[in-house]
Design a protein around this motif. Structure first.
Motif, mmCIF file in Angstrom:
data_model
loop_
_atom_site.group_PDB
_atom_site.id
_atom_site.type_symbol
_atom_site.label_atom_id
_atom_site.label_comp_id
_atom_site.label_asym_id
_atom_site.label_seq_id
_atom_site.Cartn_x
_atom_site.Cartn_y
_atom_site.Cartn_z
ATOM 1 N N LEU A 115 0.825 -1.203 0.000
ATOM 2 C CA LEU A 115 0.000 0.000 0.000
ATOM 3 C C LEU A 115 0.862 1.255 0.000
ATOM 4 O O LEU A 115 0.572 2.223 -0.707
ATOM 5 N N ALA A 116 1.945 1.258 0.772
ATOM 6 C CA ALA A 116 2.836 2.419 0.832
ATOM 7 C C ALA A 116 3.478 2.689 -0.531
ATOM 8 O O ALA A 116 3.595 3.845 -0.949
ATOM 9 N N ILE A 117 3.865 1.635 -1.240
ATOM 10 C CA ILE A 117 4.472 1.794 -2.566
ATOM 11 C C ILE A 117 3.455 2.370 -3.562
ATOM 12 O O ILE A 117 3.773 3.245 -4.366
ATOM 13 N N ALA A 164 11.747 11.497 -10.003
ATOM 14 C CA ALA A 164 10.348 11.144 -9.729
ATOM 15 C C ALA A 164 9.719 10.440 -10.930
ATOM 16 O O ALA A 164 8.960 9.484 -10.770
ATOM 17 N N LEU A 165 10.045 10.919 -12.129
ATOM 18 C CA LEU A 165 9.489 10.323 -13.344
ATOM 19 C C LEU A 165 9.940 8.871 -13.493
ATOM 20 O O LEU A 165 9.144 7.997 -13.836
ATOM 21 N N LYS A 179 7.485 5.044 -12.750
ATOM 22 C CA LYS A 179 7.340 3.856 -13.596
ATOM 23 C C LYS A 179 7.631 2.588 -12.798
ATOM 24 O O LYS A 179 6.939 1.575 -12.938
ATOM 25 N N VAL A 180 8.649 2.653 -11.935
ATOM 26 C CA VAL A 180 9.030 1.493 -11.125
ATOM 27 C C VAL A 180 7.939 1.167 -10.116
ATOM 28 O O VAL A 180 7.550 0.007 -9.945
ATOM 29 N N THR A 181 7.429 2.197 -9.427
ATOM 30 C CA THR A 181 6.414 1.970 -8.403
ATOM 31 C C THR A 181 5.115 1.449 -9.011
ATOM 32 O O THR A 181 4.413 0.651 -8.392
ATOM 33 N N LEU A 232 5.704 -2.215 -9.497
ATOM 34 C CA LEU A 232 5.720 -2.876 -8.189
ATOM 35 C C LEU A 232 4.320 -2.967 -7.602
ATOM 36 O O LEU A 232 3.962 -3.970 -6.975
ATOM 37 N N ALA A 233 3.515 -1.916 -7.804
ATOM 38 C CA ALA A 233 2.147 -1.905 -7.281
ATOM 39 C C ALA A 233 1.336 -3.039 -7.883
ATOM 40 O O ALA A 233 0.620 -3.761 -7.166
ATOM 41 N N ILE A 234 1.441 -3.214 -9.188
ATOM 42 C CA ILE A 234 0.720 -4.294 -9.864
ATOM 43 C C ILE A 234 1.208 -5.655 -9.366
ATOM 44 O O ILE A 234 0.413 -6.561 -9.098
ATOM 45 N N ALA A 235 2.535 -5.781 -9.231
ATOM 46 C CA ALA A 235 3.118 -7.048 -8.765
ATOM 47 C C ALA A 235 2.673 -7.375 -7.343
ATOM 48 O O ALA A 235 2.331 -8.523 -7.038
ATOM 49 N N PHE A 236 2.674 -6.366 -6.466
ATOM 50 C CA PHE A 236 2.269 -6.584 -5.080
ATOM 51 C C PHE A 236 0.798 -6.967 -4.980
ATOM 52 O O PHE A 236 0.424 -7.851 -4.203
#
Length: 298
Positions: free
Chosen positions: A15-17, A165-166, A170-172, A175-179
């Motif tokens: 959730l934090a990510i 930030a840009l 993209k990384v977050t 990661l959000a989808i993966a988490f």
């Protein structure tokens, strides 16, 4: 995987990510839209924060389901719009600026509303037999720490280091989808033998809630004469819930896996209706004047 690793580490981190990723896409100007476009923000917020929980409660009452499942469905309806709603709104040719504003507003307001109304749902559906409780003060603090703090951190990074930030955004997002996929997978593995029964119980409720959420957002904004991009945005914002937060509250704070099932199933089903919204939104936008763009009527 032990329950404490799942509830104490994976859920809050996921959730934090997700919230950090949202913050990386925001700036102070996004908050100024609350006063700049009050009508659209008000209609979207009222539908999301008041009408949707009422719909969630009615669905939980009408559709036969276990009390724990009913509580989970209500808690899901109390959650703010999911961060993916911004991306879906963009793909559907909706008002992206309004989508971001509504996501932020609902994320802030629900810090206060979730603990209060989740407790009422616990009391109503579980009554005196409830062996769990949601402490209002500590719950507010925990939701604040795993939602608002990462958003603020993301905004700070974007302001000071915009290029970083840009790249981080993209990384977050990945990661959000993966988490989220990992969370749903863990829930499926843990409850494998009971899933067929859960689907029978909560499947109908989840489908009804999601469809009614989308329709309520669409017709409320249509009734109050918002423009087409805003109508698309509000429908998506109300229909795309923050399933990760709902799972974090039910499986994490309340430590009840059964209550997390509606959010897990909803997170899967809402992607199907999102595709419909994208298709219909793009088709609708194509038939309207090019001047009917992002901001429009307020």
């Amino acid at each position: 995987m032990q329950a404490n690793v799942f509830t104490n580490v994976i859920l809050p981190l996921a959730l934090a990510i997700i919230m950090l990723g949202m913050g990386l896409s925001l700036q102070i100007e996004d908050f100024k839209r609350v006063t700049k476009y009050p009508k659209a923000v008000s209609i979207g917020s009222i539908t999301q924060l008041i009408l949707l929980p009422i719909i969630g409660f009615l669905v939980a009452k009408v559709v036969p389901m276990q009390p724990e499942i009913a509580v989970g469905l209500v808690i899901l309806s109390l959650c703010p719009g999911g961060p993916s709603s911004n991306m879906i709104t963009y793909l559907a040719k909706g008002d992206v600026a309004l989508s971001v504003t509504l996501t932020v507003v609902s994320s802030m307001v629900t810090i206060f509303t979730i603990p209060i109304f989740a407790n009422l749902a616990l009391q109503h559906f579980l009554g005196q037999t409830a062996a769990i409780a949601l402490p209002i003060g500590s719950t507010m603090l925990q939701i604040f720490l795993i939602t608002i703090v990462p958003i603020a951190l993301g905004m700070y990074i974007k302001r000071i280091f915009p290029e970083t930030a840009l790249r981080l955004e993209k990384v977050t997002n990945r990661l959000a989808i993966a988490f989220l996929a990992l969370i749903i997978l863990i829930l499926v593995i843990r409850e494998w033998n009971r899933i067929p029964g859960f689907i029978v119980q909560v499947g109908v409720g989840v489908v009804i809630l999601n469809i009614l959420a989308m329709l309520s957002g669409w017709y409320m904004s249509k009734f109050f004469q918002l423009n087409i991009p805003q109508q698309i945005c509000v429908a998506i914002e109300v229909g795309i819930q923050n399933g990760t937060l709902a799972i974090a509250i039910t499986a994490g704070l309340l430590k009840n896996q059964d209550m997390a099932i509606p959010a897990a199933i909803y997170s899967l089903f809402m992607n199907l209706t999102a595709f419909v919204a994208i298709y219909y939104g793009r088709k609708l936008s194509a038939t309207n004047s090019p001047t009917n763009h992002l901001v429009g009527k307020v």
